[in-house]
Scaffold this active site. Structure first.
Site, PDB file in Angstrom:
ATOM      1  N   ARG A 122     -10.921   2.957   1.367  1.00 13.72           N
ATOM      2  CA  ARG A 122     -10.071   3.110   0.162  1.00 13.72           C
ATOM      3  C   ARG A 122      -9.826   1.744  -0.455  1.00 13.72           C
ATOM      4  O   ARG A 122      -9.610   0.755   0.240  1.00 13.72           O
ATOM      5  CB  ARG A 122      -8.738   3.749   0.541  1.00 13.72           C
ATOM      6  CG  ARG A 122      -7.714   3.678  -0.604  1.00 13.72           C
ATOM      7  CD  ARG A 122      -6.628   4.699  -0.466  1.00 13.72           C
ATOM      8  NE  ARG A 122      -5.674   4.420   0.599  1.00 13.72           N
ATOM      9  CZ  ARG A 122      -4.641   5.205   0.887  1.00 13.72           C
ATOM     10  NH1 ARG A 122      -4.434   6.312   0.197  1.00 13.72           N
ATOM     11  NH2 ARG A 122      -3.828   4.902   1.878  1.00 13.72           N
ATOM     12  N   ARG A 124      -5.369  -1.986   1.024  1.00 10.52           N
ATOM     13  CA  ARG A 124      -3.948  -2.077   1.397  1.00 10.52           C
ATOM     14  C   ARG A 124      -3.807  -2.654   2.796  1.00 10.52           C
ATOM     15  O   ARG A 124      -4.578  -2.321   3.685  1.00 10.52           O
ATOM     16  CB  ARG A 124      -3.309  -0.691   1.335  1.00 10.52           C
ATOM     17  CG  ARG A 124      -2.751  -0.363  -0.022  1.00 10.52           C
ATOM     18  CD  ARG A 124      -2.308   1.072  -0.135  1.00 10.52           C
ATOM     19  NE  ARG A 124      -1.530   1.574   1.000  1.00 10.52           N
ATOM     20  CZ  ARG A 124      -1.089   2.814   1.096  1.00 10.52           C
ATOM     21  NH1 ARG A 124      -1.342   3.682   0.146  1.00 10.52           N
ATOM     22  NH2 ARG A 124      -0.396   3.201   2.137  1.00 10.52           N
ATOM     23  N   ARG A 179       0.830   6.486  10.964  1.00  6.65           N
ATOM     24  CA  ARG A 179       1.318   7.256   9.812  1.00  6.65           C
ATOM     25  C   ARG A 179       0.921   8.729   9.918  1.00  6.65           C
ATOM     26  O   ARG A 179       1.689   9.617   9.575  1.00  6.65           O
ATOM     27  CB  ARG A 179       0.795   6.640   8.507  1.00  6.65           C
ATOM     28  CG  ARG A 179       1.634   5.451   8.050  1.00  6.65           C
ATOM     29  CD  ARG A 179       0.799   4.339   7.461  1.00  6.65           C
ATOM     30  NE  ARG A 179       0.088   4.714   6.266  1.00  6.65           N
ATOM     31  CZ  ARG A 179      -1.089   4.176   5.893  1.00  6.65           C
ATOM     32  NH1 ARG A 179      -1.667   3.251   6.625  1.00  6.65           N
ATOM     33  NH2 ARG A 179      -1.653   4.565   4.790  1.00  6.65           N
ATOM     34  N   ARG A 206       9.541  13.350   2.893  1.00  3.90           N
ATOM     35  CA  ARG A 206       8.727  13.301   4.109  1.00  3.90           C
ATOM     36  C   ARG A 206       9.474  13.809   5.326  1.00  3.90           C
ATOM     37  O   ARG A 206       9.010  13.640   6.457  1.00  3.90           O
ATOM     38  CB  ARG A 206       8.278  11.866   4.382  1.00  3.90           C
ATOM     39  CG  ARG A 206       7.340  11.367   3.325  1.00  3.90           C
ATOM     40  CD  ARG A 206       6.591  10.157   3.779  1.00  3.90           C
ATOM     41  NE  ARG A 206       5.917   9.603   2.635  1.00  3.90           N
ATOM     42  CZ  ARG A 206       4.858   8.820   2.692  1.00  3.90           C
ATOM     43  NH1 ARG A 206       4.353   8.490   3.846  1.00  3.90           N
ATOM     44  NH2 ARG A 206       4.313   8.358   1.594  1.00  3.90           N
ATOM     45  N   LYS A 243      -3.814  12.781  -2.687  1.00  5.48           N
ATOM     46  CA  LYS A 243      -2.596  12.915  -3.516  1.00  5.48           C
ATOM     47  C   LYS A 243      -2.611  11.904  -4.663  1.00  5.48           C
ATOM     48  O   LYS A 243      -2.308  12.246  -5.799  1.00  5.48           O
ATOM     49  CB  LYS A 243      -1.334  12.706  -2.657  1.00  5.48           C
ATOM     50  CG  LYS A 243      -1.219  13.696  -1.500  1.00  5.48           C
ATOM     51  CD  LYS A 243       0.043  13.471  -0.686  1.00  5.48           C
ATOM     52  CE  LYS A 243       0.132  12.117  -0.012  1.00  5.48           C
ATOM     53  NZ  LYS A 243      -0.905  11.861   1.026  1.00  5.48           N
TER      54      LYS A 243
HETATM   55  P1  ADP Z   1       0.763   6.705   3.117  1.00  4.93           P
HETATM   56  O1  ADP Z   1       1.144   8.043   2.610  1.00  4.93           O
HETATM   57  O2  ADP Z   1      -0.700   6.437   3.104  1.00  4.93           O
HETATM   58  O3  ADP Z   1       1.387   6.390   4.425  1.00  4.93           O
HETATM   59  P2  ADP Z   1       2.283   5.529   0.922  1.00  4.93           P
HETATM   60  O4  ADP Z   1       1.690   4.597  -0.052  1.00  4.93           O
HETATM   61  O5  ADP Z   1       2.669   6.866   0.447  1.00  4.93           O
HETATM   62  O6  ADP Z   1       1.260   5.590   2.124  1.00  4.93           O
HETATM   63  O7  ADP Z   1       3.543   4.864   1.601  1.00  4.93           O
HETATM   64  C1  ADP Z   1       3.447   3.586   2.183  1.00  4.93           C
HETATM   65  C2  ADP Z   1       4.645   3.357   3.074  1.00  4.93           C
HETATM   66  O8  ADP Z   1       5.851   3.421   2.291  1.00  4.93           O
HETATM   67  C3  ADP Z   1       4.848   4.381   4.184  1.00  4.93           C
HETATM   68  O9  ADP Z   1       4.078   4.096   5.338  1.00  4.93           O
HETATM   69  C4  ADP Z   1       6.347   4.234   4.447  1.00  4.93           C
HETATM   70  O10 ADP Z   1       6.608   3.052   5.194  1.00  4.93           O
HETATM   71  C5  ADP Z   1       6.899   4.009   3.046  1.00  4.93           C
HETATM   72  N1  ADP Z   1       7.295   5.285   2.417  1.00  4.93           N
HETATM   73  C6  ADP Z   1       6.680   5.925   1.391  1.00  4.93           C
HETATM   74  N2  ADP Z   1       7.315   7.066   1.085  1.00  4.93           N
HETATM   75  C7  ADP Z   1       8.360   7.159   1.948  1.00  4.93           C
HETATM   76  C8  ADP Z   1       9.384   8.132   2.172  1.00  4.93           C
HETATM   77  N3  ADP Z   1       9.473   9.263   1.446  1.00  4.93           N
HETATM   78  N4  ADP Z   1      10.282   7.883   3.149  1.00  4.93           N
HETATM   79  C9  ADP Z   1      10.236   6.767   3.891  1.00  4.93           C
HETATM   80  N5  ADP Z   1       9.282   5.830   3.751  1.00  4.93           N
HETATM   81  C10 ADP Z   1       8.355   6.023   2.799  1.00  4.93           C
HETATM   82  P1  ADP Z   2      -3.596   9.946  -0.508  1.00  5.69           P
HETATM   83  O1  ADP Z   2      -2.834   9.484  -1.726  1.00  5.69           O
HETATM   84  O2  ADP Z   2      -3.340  11.393  -0.180  1.00  5.69           O
HETATM   85  O3  ADP Z   2      -3.437   9.045   0.670  1.00  5.69           O
HETATM   86  P2  ADP Z   2      -5.943   9.041  -1.967  1.00  5.69           P
HETATM   87  O4  ADP Z   2      -5.950   9.731  -3.286  1.00  5.69           O
HETATM   88  O5  ADP Z   2      -5.505   7.617  -1.927  1.00  5.69           O
HETATM   89  O6  ADP Z   2      -5.138   9.898  -0.884  1.00  5.69           O
HETATM   90  O7  ADP Z   2      -7.432   9.159  -1.368  1.00  5.69           O
HETATM   91  C1  ADP Z   2      -7.783   8.494  -0.157  1.00  5.69           C
HETATM   92  C2  ADP Z   2      -9.203   7.942  -0.278  1.00  5.69           C
HETATM   93  O8  ADP Z   2     -10.140   9.007  -0.289  1.00  5.69           O
HETATM   94  C3  ADP Z   2      -9.451   7.161  -1.559  1.00  5.69           C
HETATM   95  O9  ADP Z   2     -10.357   6.128  -1.274  1.00  5.69           O
HETATM   96  C4  ADP Z   2     -10.060   8.194  -2.512  1.00  5.69           C
HETATM   97  O10 ADP Z   2     -10.936   7.596  -3.474  1.00  5.69           O
HETATM   98  C5  ADP Z   2     -10.833   9.093  -1.548  1.00  5.69           C
HETATM   99  N1  ADP Z   2     -10.809  10.513  -1.921  1.00  5.69           N
HETATM  100  C6  ADP Z   2      -9.811  11.218  -2.512  1.00  5.69           C
HETATM  101  N2  ADP Z   2     -10.149  12.514  -2.655  1.00  5.69           N
HETATM  102  C7  ADP Z   2     -11.400  12.641  -2.118  1.00  5.69           C
HETATM  103  C8  ADP Z   2     -12.321  13.749  -1.954  1.00  5.69           C
HETATM  104  N3  ADP Z   2     -12.001  14.991  -2.357  1.00  5.69           N
HETATM  105  N4  ADP Z   2     -13.503  13.495  -1.363  1.00  5.69           N
HETATM  106  C9  ADP Z   2     -13.831  12.240  -0.940  1.00  5.69           C
HETATM  107  N5  ADP Z   2     -13.022  11.157  -1.073  1.00  5.69           N
HETATM  108  C10 ADP Z   2     -11.818  11.356  -1.650  1.00  5.69           C
END
Ligand code: ADP
Ligand code: ADP
Length: 211
Positions: free
Chosen positions: A123, A156, A167, A89, A14
């Site tokens: 990542r 992160r 998650r 979410r 994403k």
């Molecule tokens: P990921 O999708 O990898 O869990 P994000 O960077 O999108 O990571 O979000 C990091 C954290 O921020 C989540 O684990 C949650 O604690 C919080 N967060 C993000 N978006 C939301 C949401 N829509 N509602 C509640 N908490 C959220």
């Molecule tokens: P999300 O926001 O859904 O958690 P990210 O865009 O942060 O996902 O991607 C997660 C990890 O995977 C990052 O390290 C990114 O560089 C890698 N990545 C994203 N898309 C691909 C793909 N199509 N193939 C391989 N690695 C990917």
């Protein structure tokens, strides 16, 4: 007006695809996790509130998150639309979103949990703006430095396997059922996320070339 939601499990791409889509369609990219992380870094009240939840890999409570997104989407740069990553979410968040804006597309990028674990382990994100890299699959030109803004790359804090598994579990239990909510409204576009980054991007572009 284009209200685009990026939807899919952790690691599905994403953030990676959102950066491309936002630049291509010239719409602001709104990433809930990045807003929380920058508030934590600058020590705001919102950051202090969110910190514990994020460290534990739990969702920040709806009243906090919904208000934050409502305020962000009301800013003038969102007048022609937005690319939203990380919200909603849960069905409750989707209903709240419905009350203050219009959603036109939900891009559902799917990958397996095993692939999510592989990707998240390597990542790297940039300290300044959350730009996303992968040590093997999408490395920066210079190791440890963001191509876009030159800031250092880091892992992160919540990208440990334990926090990721929590998650993913929340994603499957609370977030994935939302797909039905949006399928009933015929807003879902399904994308295979287990392809090269460039191919996923071509598939996303094709959606906006035909619709
Ligand atoms: P990921 O999708 O990898 O869990 P994000 O960077 O999108 O990571 O979000 C990091 C954290 O921020 C989540 O684990 C949650 O604690 C919080 N967060 C993000 N978006 C939301 C949401 N829509 N509602 C509640 N908490 C959220
Ligand atoms: P999300 O926001 O859904 O958690 P990210 O865009 O942060 O996902 O991607 C997660 C990890 O995977 C990052 O390290 C990114 O560089 C890698 N990545 C994203 N898309 C691909 C793909 N199509 N193939 C391989 N690695 C990917």
């Amino acid at each position: 007006m284009r209200g685009i939601l990026l939807f899919g499990p952790q690691g599905s791409g994403k953030g990676t695809q959102g950066e491309k889509l936002s630049a291509w369609l010239q719409l602001p990219l709104v990433v809930t996790g990045n807003i929380f992380r920058s508030n934590i870094k600058s020590g705001t009240a919102l950051g202090q509130l969110a910190q514990g939840y994020i460290q534990r890999g739990e969702l920040v409570p709806d009243e906090v998150t919904n208000q934050m997104i409502q305020q962000r989407l009301a800013e003038p740069d969102c007048v022609n639309g937005f690319v939203l990553d990380g919200f909603p979410r849960s069905v409750a968040q989707a209903e709240a979103l419905h009350n203050f804006t219009t959603v036109t597309h939900l891009l559902h990028i799917s990958i397996s949990d095993a692939e999510a674990v592989r990707r998240i382990a390597e990542r790297r994100t940039c300290v300044a703006n959350g730009h996303v890299y992968h040590v093997l699959y999408n490395p920066p030109k210079q190791a440890g430095v963001c191509d876009s803004d030159g800031s250092p790359l880091q892992q992160r804090e919540d990208d440990t396997e334990t926090a990721l598994r929590r998650r993913l579990d929340i994603y499957h239990r609370a977030t994935e059922p939302l797909l039905n909510y949006y399928r009933q409204r015929q807003l879902v576009f399904d994308i295979n996320g287990e392809q090269l980054i460039a191919k996923v991007w071509t598939d996303i572009q094709a959606i906006f070339q035909t619709v």
